[in-house]
Design a protein around this motif. Structure first.
Motif, PDB file in Angstrom:
ATOM      1  N   THR A 121      -3.304  11.226  11.826  1.00  0.00           N
ATOM      2  CA  THR A 121      -2.536  10.382  10.783  1.00  0.00           C
ATOM      3  C   THR A 121      -3.212   9.639   9.722  1.00  0.00           C
ATOM      4  O   THR A 121      -3.040   9.680   8.492  1.00  0.00           O
ATOM      5  CB  THR A 121      -1.853   9.086  11.466  1.00  0.00           C
ATOM      6  N   PHE A 173      -2.936   9.998   5.732  1.00  0.00           N
ATOM      7  CA  PHE A 173      -3.069   9.206   4.711  1.00  0.00           C
ATOM      8  C   PHE A 173      -3.869   8.970   3.766  1.00  0.00           C
ATOM      9  O   PHE A 173      -3.579   8.842   2.235  1.00  0.00           O
ATOM     10  CB  PHE A 173      -3.448   7.830   5.670  1.00  0.00           C
ATOM     11  N   GLY A 208      -2.596   9.355   0.051  1.00  0.00           N
ATOM     12  CA  GLY A 208      -3.067   8.373  -1.049  1.00  0.00           C
ATOM     13  C   GLY A 208      -3.934   9.005  -2.207  1.00  0.00           C
ATOM     14  O   GLY A 208      -3.773   8.768  -3.260  1.00  0.00           O
ATOM     15  N   THR A 227      -0.259  -0.877   2.670  1.00  0.00           N
ATOM     16  CA  THR A 227      -0.588   0.243   1.624  1.00  0.00           C
ATOM     17  C   THR A 227       0.857   1.129   1.460  1.00  0.00           C
ATOM     18  O   THR A 227       1.274   0.978   0.282  1.00  0.00           O
ATOM     19  CB  THR A 227      -1.687   1.094   1.737  1.00  0.00           C
ATOM     20  N   PHE A 228       1.455   1.409   2.869  1.00  0.00           N
ATOM     21  CA  PHE A 228       2.647   2.212   2.543  1.00  0.00           C
ATOM     22  C   PHE A 228       3.685   1.276   2.193  1.00  0.00           C
ATOM     23  O   PHE A 228       4.738   1.731   1.579  1.00  0.00           O
ATOM     24  CB  PHE A 228       2.753   2.747   3.922  1.00  0.00           C
ATOM     25  N   ARG A 229       3.626   0.060   2.555  1.00  0.00           N
ATOM     26  CA  ARG A 229       4.780  -0.815   2.033  1.00  0.00           C
ATOM     27  C   ARG A 229       4.754  -1.078   0.403  1.00  0.00           C
ATOM     28  O   ARG A 229       5.749  -1.120   0.035  1.00  0.00           O
ATOM     29  CB  ARG A 229       4.721  -2.320   2.968  1.00  0.00           C
ATOM     30  N   ILE A 280       7.118   4.124   0.356  1.00  0.00           N
ATOM     31  CA  ILE A 280       7.519   5.437   1.036  1.00  0.00           C
ATOM     32  C   ILE A 280       8.442   4.860   2.197  1.00  0.00           C
ATOM     33  O   ILE A 280       8.100   3.966   3.166  1.00  0.00           O
ATOM     34  CB  ILE A 280       6.376   6.052   1.510  1.00  0.00           C
ATOM     35  N   ALA A 300       7.611   4.499   6.083  1.00  0.00           N
ATOM     36  CA  ALA A 300       5.982   4.849   6.329  1.00  0.00           C
ATOM     37  C   ALA A 300       5.298   3.707   6.979  1.00  0.00           C
ATOM     38  O   ALA A 300       4.445   4.063   7.778  1.00  0.00           O
ATOM     39  CB  ALA A 300       5.598   5.362   4.970  1.00  0.00           C
ATOM     40  N   SER A 301       5.800   2.616   6.587  1.00  0.00           N
ATOM     41  CA  SER A 301       4.820   1.612   6.961  1.00  0.00           C
ATOM     42  C   SER A 301       5.126   1.205   8.560  1.00  0.00           C
ATOM     43  O   SER A 301       4.046   0.851   9.209  1.00  0.00           O
ATOM     44  CB  SER A 301       5.248   0.092   6.398  1.00  0.00           C
ATOM     45  N   MET A 313       3.081   3.909  10.433  1.00  0.00           N
ATOM     46  CA  MET A 313       1.766   3.551  10.176  1.00  0.00           C
ATOM     47  C   MET A 313       1.423   2.372  11.290  1.00  0.00           C
ATOM     48  O   MET A 313       0.658   2.379  12.078  1.00  0.00           O
ATOM     49  CB  MET A 313       1.350   3.267   8.935  1.00  0.00           C
TER      50      MET A 313
END
Length: 427
Positions: free
Chosen positions: A144, A148, A152, A250-252, A256, A259-260, A263
């Motif tokens: 994962t 990521f 990124g 970061t995903f928030r 996406i 995704a958060s 993660m």
């Protein structure tokens, strides 16, 4: 061996501690992790040579005994045991933090109690069941985090995410010396490479050691430095902290879908995996001390499943510290327990590096040439590593000051324990 070390390393140090490092140093935290990677290299190479020459359970103690003296051999093992036991508590605090993203109304100590019960149940079973579960947990979080980094990097290179390295006060928003302050979290994140040396005692062949050492070092360097470059490129550093993992933040930030949440689940499994590996190695360390007369004999006994049950039980004392901190200092629980664990863990690095310097002085060129793994840095790499680790330890003690008192308390306890154990052992 490599998966045990990687599993033990990739936990709260990176997934939550990176947020603390970003909070302290901003984008310059990348430099902290690069410096920590170099320190990690010197330690990995030193331990690799020593492990090839002396494959044994409780390896730090063996190296200290042979190349320094009995006092340092004891301090290396006992200090590392204390550090790892406290690190279990740090993983539990992190797991409770992650769960609060889904169940905000549940008190953190409830999650610590639940996860601790599962952790102890697993480690009181056979080594085989531990190894299988740890392998899959490590694979999930490793895959994962690599995904990521790739996502990124794609966002940054494609222009879909505007690089944030200079967006919020420049690259050094907290000052030129801020990367040094963040070194505590960076070096703590790399804690785990030494587990390769610990597990050589259960390896079938010393030829596995060089591959495991290099695989562990390269994997951790790529994952840690790569993750920090992506984190600080995509997410404004002043959004980071320890109320949730910066990977989730970061995903928030980039929006996406779902995704958060995914993660958050991954970082939860990573915390449990880190606690699992830490308890496994800590119990084997105190088991080794008991078998050599440096700890009560009961801690050296195995249950019918082949697990050192008493060693597992006493090695979980860090969970009690975690419970106390989330009750009395919830906002700083993670920072305080990491600072307390750091001293114990770093003692094993200091003693191993010092032992390696003497190892290199005593061995002939022919002996060194016969080793399956040789450090390209030689003894000078260990001298440099010893200096840098000492600086990192002093800095940790100075910021915040509570780390100084916990560190000194750890050293005093170790000295008193040695005096008592020596009298009992020699008597």
């Amino acid at each position: 061996m490599a998966m045990v070390a990687v599993g033990g390393s990739i936990g709260t140090g990176l997934l939550l501690g990176s947020g603390a490092a970003m909070e302290v140093a901003g984008p310059a935290a990348i430099l902290s992790f690069i410096a920590a990677a170099f320190i990690n290299w010197t330690v990995a190479m030193a331990l690799g040579e020593l492990a090839c020459a002396h494959p044994a359970a409780g390896s730090f103690g063996v190296y200290g005994d042979i190349y320094l003296n009995r006092f340092f051999g004891f301090i290396a093992r006992a200090g590392y045991w204390i550090g790892l036991s406290l690190a279990i508590g740090a993983e539990m605090v992190a797991a409770a933090t992650y769960m609060s993203q889904w169940f905000a109304g549940v008190r953190p100590y409830h999650w610590i109690l639940i996860f601790s019960a599962l952790l102890l149940t697993l480690n009181l079973r056979s080594v085989g069941s531990y190894g299988r579960i740890e392998f899959w947990l490590s694979m999930i979080k490793l895959a994962t985090i690599i995904a990521f980094i790739m996502i990124g990097a794609a966002l940054l290179l494609s222009g879909r995410a505007v690089p944030q390295y200079n967006a919020q006060g420049g690259f050094f928003p907290k000052g030129l010396f801020s990367p040094l302050i963040a070194m505590t979290f960076a070096v703590y994140s790399f804690g785990g490479v030494e587990m390769v040396a610990v597990t050589t005692g259960e390896s079938l062949s010393t030829k596995e050691t060089p591959r495991a050492v290099w695989l562990t070092f390269l994997t951790l360097t790529f994952v840690y430095v790569g993750a920090m470059v992506v984190l600080l490129g995509v997410m404004p550093w002043n959004h980071a902290g320890v109320t949730e993992s910066p990977f989730v933040t970061t995903f928030r930030t980039v929006k996406i879908p779902h995704a958060s949440g995914v993660m958050n689940f991954v970082v939860l499994t990573a915390a449990l995996s880190g606690a699992n590996a830490a308890l496994y190695v800590a119990s084997r360390m105190i088991f080794s001390l008991a078998r050599t007369g440096w700890a009560p004999a009961r801690l050296g006994r195995l249950n019918p499943s082949g697990s050192p049950q008493y060693a597992v039980a006493i090695s979980s004392f860090g969970i009690l510290f975690a419970l106390g901190l989330v009750l009395w200092a919830p906002e700083n629980a993670f920072r305080y327990i990491v600072g307390a664990a750091f001293t114990g863990m770093i003692l094993s690095w200091l003693i191993s590096l010092a032992a390696h310097i003497n190892f290199r002085r005593r061995r002939s060129r022919e002996d060194l040439a016969a080793l399956p793994l040789r450090s390209p840095l030689g003894k000078w790499g260990s001298i440099l590593g010893l200096t840098m680790v000492t600086i990192a330890l002093i800095q940790t003690w100075l910021s915040p000051r509570v780390n100084l008192w916990s560190g000194l308390a750890c050293i005093v306890v170790l000295i008193l324990a040695y005096a008592v154990a020596k009298r009992h052992r020699d008597g």
